[in-house]
Enzyme design. Structure first.
Site, PDB file in Angstrom:
ATOM      1  N   ASN A  17      -9.217  16.021 -19.676  1.00 49.88           N
ATOM      2  CA  ASN A  17      -8.979  16.621 -18.356  1.00 49.88           C
ATOM      3  C   ASN A  17      -7.827  15.869 -17.696  1.00 49.88           C
ATOM      4  OD1 ASN A  17      -9.090  17.547 -15.734  1.00 49.88           O
ATOM      5  ND2 ASN A  17     -11.041  16.560 -15.226  1.00 49.88           N
ATOM      6  N   LYS A  19      -6.423  16.514 -14.974  1.00 45.79           N
ATOM      7  CA  LYS A  19      -6.482  16.585 -13.499  1.00 45.79           C
ATOM      8  C   LYS A  19      -5.089  16.951 -12.961  1.00 45.79           C
ATOM      9  CE  LYS A  19     -10.053  13.108 -13.732  1.00 45.79           C
ATOM     10  NZ  LYS A  19     -10.959  12.297 -12.963  1.00 45.79           N
ATOM     11  N   HIS A 108     -16.461  20.505 -11.669  1.00 40.00           N
ATOM     12  CA  HIS A 108     -16.154  19.076 -11.767  1.00 40.00           C
ATOM     13  C   HIS A 108     -16.499  18.411 -10.437  1.00 40.00           C
ATOM     14  CE1 HIS A 108     -13.889  15.354 -12.120  1.00 40.00           C
ATOM     15  NE2 HIS A 108     -13.879  15.562 -13.427  1.00 40.00           N
ATOM     16  N   GLU A 110     -15.008  16.387  -8.716  1.00 38.45           N
ATOM     17  CA  GLU A 110     -13.897  16.353  -7.744  1.00 38.45           C
ATOM     18  C   GLU A 110     -13.749  17.693  -7.037  1.00 38.45           C
ATOM     19  OE1 GLU A 110     -10.967  14.794 -10.448  1.00 38.45           O
ATOM     20  OE2 GLU A 110     -12.030  12.874 -10.463  1.00 38.45           O
ATOM     21  N   GLU A 178     -21.469  14.027 -16.202  1.00 36.53           N
ATOM     22  CA  GLU A 178     -20.498  13.043 -15.720  1.00 36.53           C
ATOM     23  C   GLU A 178     -21.039  12.355 -14.469  1.00 36.53           C
ATOM     24  OE1 GLU A 178     -16.280  14.114 -17.093  1.00 36.53           O
ATOM     25  OE2 GLU A 178     -16.632  15.227 -15.272  1.00 36.53           O
ATOM     26  N   GLY A 184     -13.459   7.605 -13.466  1.00 36.40           N
ATOM     27  CA  GLY A 184     -12.261   6.876 -13.050  1.00 36.40           C
ATOM     28  C   GLY A 184     -12.522   5.470 -12.541  1.00 36.40           C
ATOM     29  N   SER A 223     -15.212   7.447 -17.614  1.00 31.45           N
ATOM     30  CA  SER A 223     -14.631   6.207 -18.138  1.00 31.45           C
ATOM     31  C   SER A 223     -14.792   6.032 -19.647  1.00 31.45           C
ATOM     32  CB  SER A 223     -15.194   4.991 -17.380  1.00 31.45           C
ATOM     33  OG  SER A 223     -14.791   5.042 -16.021  1.00 31.45           O
TER      34      SER A 223
HETATM   35  C1  PEP Z   1     -13.288  13.273 -15.570  1.00 30.46           C
HETATM   36  O1  PEP Z   1     -12.710  13.317 -14.502  1.00 30.46           O
HETATM   37  O2  PEP Z   1     -13.752  14.290 -16.075  1.00 30.46           O
HETATM   38  C2  PEP Z   1     -13.413  11.965 -16.197  1.00 30.46           C
HETATM   39  C3  PEP Z   1     -14.339  11.808 -17.097  1.00 30.46           C
HETATM   40  O3  PEP Z   1     -12.545  10.979 -15.783  1.00 30.46           O
HETATM   41  P1  PEP Z   1     -12.383   9.496 -16.396  1.00 30.46           P
HETATM   42  O4  PEP Z   1     -12.473   9.616 -17.898  1.00 30.46           O
HETATM   43  O5  PEP Z   1     -11.043   9.039 -15.951  1.00 30.46           O
HETATM   44  O6  PEP Z   1     -13.514   8.692 -15.860  1.00 30.46           O
END
Ligand code: PEP
Length: 262
Positions: A17, A19, A108, A110, A178, A184, A223
């Protein structure tokens, strides 16, 4: 120490992703990724990049020119529930499909936090994805406050129920667990915590969708990086990863794919 290869019954999916990151200059990362996927190593997983919508058709064309259409799937990061209409700034599932996507991320965290998206709205987006012939990658996850309160399973169970319409199958729907606090942040849950949630999600999917619930992929996201991918991807009922930051460079993303090196 010999590296253990992760074995799972379902063919895993590792989806990146991007973003709101990536311009034309970053297409070289996809070029490099395709080179890895086309090299001597075989990866026992499906691989996908979800770039910003502005890059979808350019990456689709690049993929075709590299003869890599079967090696690398493309996905959108969100879609509107409607086919078309007066929704400034939005993109429909049909538009993503036309641009070269075979999937779209919906719900998601976000989007849920920045845009206040509810389970009901996410469900409508999953329906839109199905209508357009896209696989919906539907995201759920608890906040740190909810985890600390011991509410994780309750929270993700409610999101799962509320965000999935009837008629979900293993080919039109993927779940991404998630934890919001892991996205992040460099923090990850323990393998025991991941195992507990994924098992609960598997059981809930089986209760609701029967056989399809056994074959629907459940990704872990938050992460994931080359150094923890082996461990996280080996957890029962983890059928791949949704990767944010570490999907932005071919080097890191390939390091995660290495968990599935055949
Ligand atoms: C995400 O935003 O879907 C995600 C998993 O981000 P990150 O891997 O940077 O934690």
């Amino acid at each position: 120490m010999t590296k253990k290869t992760v074995k799972t019954k379902l063919r895993p999916l590792v989806a990146g992703n991007w973003k709101m990151n990536g311009t034309g200059a970053d297409m070289k990362q996809v070029r490099a990724l395709v080179k890895t996927l086309s090299g001597n190593h075989r990866y026992a997983c499906d691989t996908m990049i979800c770039p910003p919508a502005t890059l979808l058709s350019r990456l689709a064309a690049l993929r075709t020119s590299l003869k890599a259409s079967r090696k690398l799937a493309l996905g959108g990061q969100d879609c509107h529930a409607a086919v078309s209409g007066a929704h400034t700034g939005d993109v429909s599932a049909e538009m993503l499909k036309e641009a070269g996507a075979s999937a779209v991320i919906v719900g998601h965290s976000e989007r849920r936090s920045d845009h206040g998206e509810t389970d009901k709205q996410v469900k409508a987006k999953v329906e839109a994805a199905h209508r357009a012939g896209l696989t919906a990658i539907m995201c759920i996850g608890e906040s740190l406050k909810q985890r600390k309160a011991g509410d994780t399973l309750k929270v993700v169970g409610k999101q799962l129920r509320g965000s999935l319409p009837d008629g979900c199958t293993a080919s039109n729907t993927v779940i991404a667990y998630e934890p919001v606090w892991a996205i992040g942040s460099g923090l990850t849950p323990t393998v025991e915590q991941v195992a507990q949630v994924h098992l609960a999600l598997r059981k809930a999917l089986q209760r609701r969708f029967g056989e399809a619930g056994s074959t629907m992929r459940i990704l872990y996201g938050g992460s994931v990086k080359p150094s923890n991918a082996d461990e996280l991807m080996a957890v029962p009922h983890v059928n791949g990863a949704l990767v944010g930051g570490a999907s932005l460079t071919a080097r890191d993303f390939s390091g995660i794919l290495a968990a599935y090196k055949a």
